[in-house]
Design an enzyme around this catalytic site. Structure first.
Site, PDB file in Angstrom:
ATOM      1  N   GLY A 130       7.759 -13.881 -26.711  1.00 54.26           N
ATOM      2  CA  GLY A 130       8.557 -12.959 -27.521  1.00 54.26           C
ATOM      3  C   GLY A 130       8.833 -13.483 -28.919  1.00 54.26           C
ATOM      4  O   GLY A 130       9.659 -12.942 -29.637  1.00 54.26           O
ATOM      5  N   LEU A 131       8.106 -14.558 -29.314  1.00 52.92           N
ATOM      6  CA  LEU A 131       8.330 -15.126 -30.650  1.00 52.92           C
ATOM      7  C   LEU A 131       7.128 -14.895 -31.574  1.00 52.92           C
ATOM      8  O   LEU A 131       6.982 -15.554 -32.607  1.00 52.92           O
ATOM      9  CB  LEU A 131       8.631 -16.629 -30.542  1.00 52.92           C
ATOM     10  CG  LEU A 131       9.863 -17.008 -29.705  1.00 52.92           C
ATOM     11  CD1 LEU A 131      10.022 -18.526 -29.631  1.00 52.92           C
ATOM     12  CD2 LEU A 131      11.140 -16.376 -30.260  1.00 52.92           C
ATOM     13  N   SER A 133       3.645 -15.240 -31.344  1.00 53.44           N
ATOM     14  CA  SER A 133       2.579 -16.209 -31.586  1.00 53.44           C
ATOM     15  C   SER A 133       1.327 -15.506 -32.128  1.00 53.44           C
ATOM     16  O   SER A 133       0.619 -16.060 -32.966  1.00 53.44           O
ATOM     17  CB  SER A 133       2.250 -16.980 -30.307  1.00 53.44           C
ATOM     18  OG  SER A 133       1.878 -16.091 -29.289  1.00 53.44           O
ATOM     19  N   ASP A 178       6.462  -7.915 -36.497  1.00 49.14           N
ATOM     20  CA  ASP A 178       6.086  -9.318 -36.302  1.00 49.14           C
ATOM     21  C   ASP A 178       5.259  -9.842 -37.469  1.00 49.14           C
ATOM     22  O   ASP A 178       5.500 -10.931 -37.988  1.00 49.14           O
ATOM     23  CB  ASP A 178       5.299  -9.488 -34.997  1.00 49.14           C
ATOM     24  CG  ASP A 178       6.061  -8.943 -33.800  1.00 49.14           C
ATOM     25  OD1 ASP A 178       7.261  -8.654 -33.945  1.00 49.14           O
ATOM     26  OD2 ASP A 178       5.443  -8.816 -32.736  1.00 49.14           O
TER      27      ASP A 178
HETATM   28  C1  GLA Z   1       6.530  -6.657 -30.131  1.00 46.92           C
HETATM   29  C2  GLA Z   1       5.765  -5.855 -31.176  1.00 46.92           C
HETATM   30  C3  GLA Z   1       6.682  -5.443 -32.323  1.00 46.92           C
HETATM   31  C4  GLA Z   1       7.957  -4.782 -31.830  1.00 46.92           C
HETATM   32  C5  GLA Z   1       8.589  -5.611 -30.720  1.00 46.92           C
HETATM   33  C6  GLA Z   1       9.766  -4.919 -30.088  1.00 46.92           C
HETATM   34  O1  GLA Z   1       6.935  -7.882 -30.651  1.00 46.92           O
HETATM   35  O2  GLA Z   1       4.684  -6.591 -31.671  1.00 46.92           O
HETATM   36  O3  GLA Z   1       5.986  -4.606 -33.215  1.00 46.92           O
HETATM   37  O4  GLA Z   1       7.708  -3.475 -31.410  1.00 46.92           O
HETATM   38  O5  GLA Z   1       7.664  -5.925 -29.688  1.00 46.92           O
HETATM   39  O6  GLA Z   1      10.782  -4.734 -31.018  1.00 46.92           O
END
Ligand code: GLA
Length: 390
Positions: A130-131, A133, A178
């Site tokens: 969730g960071l 990568s 991201d």
């Molecule tokens: C992932 C996606 C982002 C965003 C998040 C949730 O990280 O790559 O575009 O939608 O999930 O906020």
């Protein structure tokens, strides 16, 4: 040895010379505005002090040859083999290589030169955590080809090309957050992006607050499928609502009152997804004056509400994330805690009074281990600059 030194040594060993350039491209953590970027909402991420490091030089072979140090794997590909998604010998590209190859594909498609390069890269952004990568890898390669290609784009334009690679080559229908954070990050600053207009600015990070990242060590599985389904539910909500509310283009255009009024017209699951998005966009609007006035208790409350909504309405949490968040929210000095990123595993983000951050981290670690039997990785992060040559 830090990652910078490691990557230099590795390049030297593989190619028998020093690299011409080194790039550092960070991961990100998002404080508020989750699953709203693809609904034209607002996001509040920071670029973190964990990154992909890429050492590279131009290559004379006509082939781009890349070594993923963390996997001890190497591939070569060229513009000619991109559309088949194979390496130069005709074998399918391994999953990790789809990101750099996808970047080359997106740049070629935009008419931008991608001269052959040889490179080694390595990352300390844990995968599937969730960071972001993947965005970090994409932003490293866009910048690498800009460095060799004789063209120059703004960080936001580079972010958009990385997103295009991920959407159309890798096949994850992600939003822009991201890649934006990895490209546009600013040291010690929080980023605020309007995902509709792409206008963005930075806000100071309050000095007396620490951002603590806690990794549950649970890794996502099948995320792109679930992620794409959430996105499809949002599109379905817009399709149905627009028959009653002409002129709406996305859930950004729907207020909580409008949704309340038309809730019964939506299938239950679609209504839950839409409610998360509409309320989360509202929370992210309310957050800005709170941050400006440094009202951390109130801002933290929005973070807690966000977690509950991701858990109950958007249904992207897992028990380990909920456990990590529950323990954190009860600890002294914690303003707010929630899962960060797409969900289904990975990390939580915690806003903690700086003086309490060490004690908080220790207690969270011990509490999580007792509850789950897993030892989490917890660290206090700082906001870094976006992708850059070092
Ligand atoms: C992932 C996606 C982002 C965003 C998040 C949730 O990280 O790559 O575009 O939608 O999930 O906020």
């Amino acid at each position: 040895m830090n990652l910078h030194e490691a990557i230099l040594a590795h390049f030297q060993e593989r190619f028998g010379e020093a690299p011409a350039h080194v790039i550092r491209a960070p991961g990100r953590v998002n404080l508020l505005g989750e699953h709203v970027d693809y609904n034209d909402g607002f996001v509040l991420p920071i670029a973190i002090d964990r990154a992909t490091w890429l050492a590279f030089s131009p290559s004379e072979t006509g082939q781009t040859t890349l070594q993923a140090r963390d996997l001890s794997e190497e591939v070569s590909f060229s513009p000619e083999t991109l559309s088949a998604k194979t390496d130069s010998a005709g074998h399918p590209l391994p999953g990790w290589a789809l990101y750099p190859a996808g970047v080359m594909w997106a740049l070629q498609d935009a008419g931008l030169a991608t001269p052959a390069l040889k490179g080694v890269y390595s990352s300390n952004v844990p995968q599937g955590s969730g960071l972001s990568s993947s965005a970090a890898v994409e932003m490293a390669f866009v910048l690498a080809w800009q460095t060799l290609g004789g063209w120059e784009l703004s960080p936001m334009q580079r972010a958009l090309l990385g997103q295009k690679a991920e959407n159309n080559y890798v096949g994850v229908n992600c939003g822009i957050m991201d890649q934006f954070a990895s490209a546009c990050g600013k040291q010690d600053r929080l980023l605020h992006l309007d995902c509709r207009s792409l206008e963005w600015h930075t806000l100071p990070l309050p000095q007396d607050v620490a951002i603590v990242i806690a990794d549950t060590r649970m890794r996502r599985t099948l995320t792109s499928g679930e992620y794409n389904k959430r996105r499809a539910d949002c599109e379905e909500a817009v399709r149905i609502l627009s028959t009653k509310l002409p002129g709406i283009r996305s859930l950004r255009d729907v207020s909580v009152e409008m949704l309340d009024q038309h809730a019964s017209e939506l299938p239950e699951q679609v209504e839950k997804r839409a409610r998360h998005v509409v309320e989360e966009i509202e929370r992210s609007v309310r957050a800005i004056p709170l941050l400006e006035r440094r009202e951390m208790t109130e801002f933290g409350r929005l973070i807690n509400e966000c977690h509950a909504s991701l858990r109950d309405l958007y249904e992207v949490s897992i028990p380990e994330l909920d456990t990590m968040v529950e323990i954190a929210q009860a600890l002294p000095g914690c303003y707010g805690a929630r899962l960060t990123g797409a969900g289904f595993g990975g990390c939580t983000v915690n806003l903690v009074e700086r003086g309490q951050a060490d004690a908080f981290s220790e207690a969270l670690s011990a509490g999580y281990e007792t509850e789950t039997g897993f030892y989490p990785e917890i660290y206090i992060c700082s906001a870094s600059n976006g992708a850059e040559l070092v």
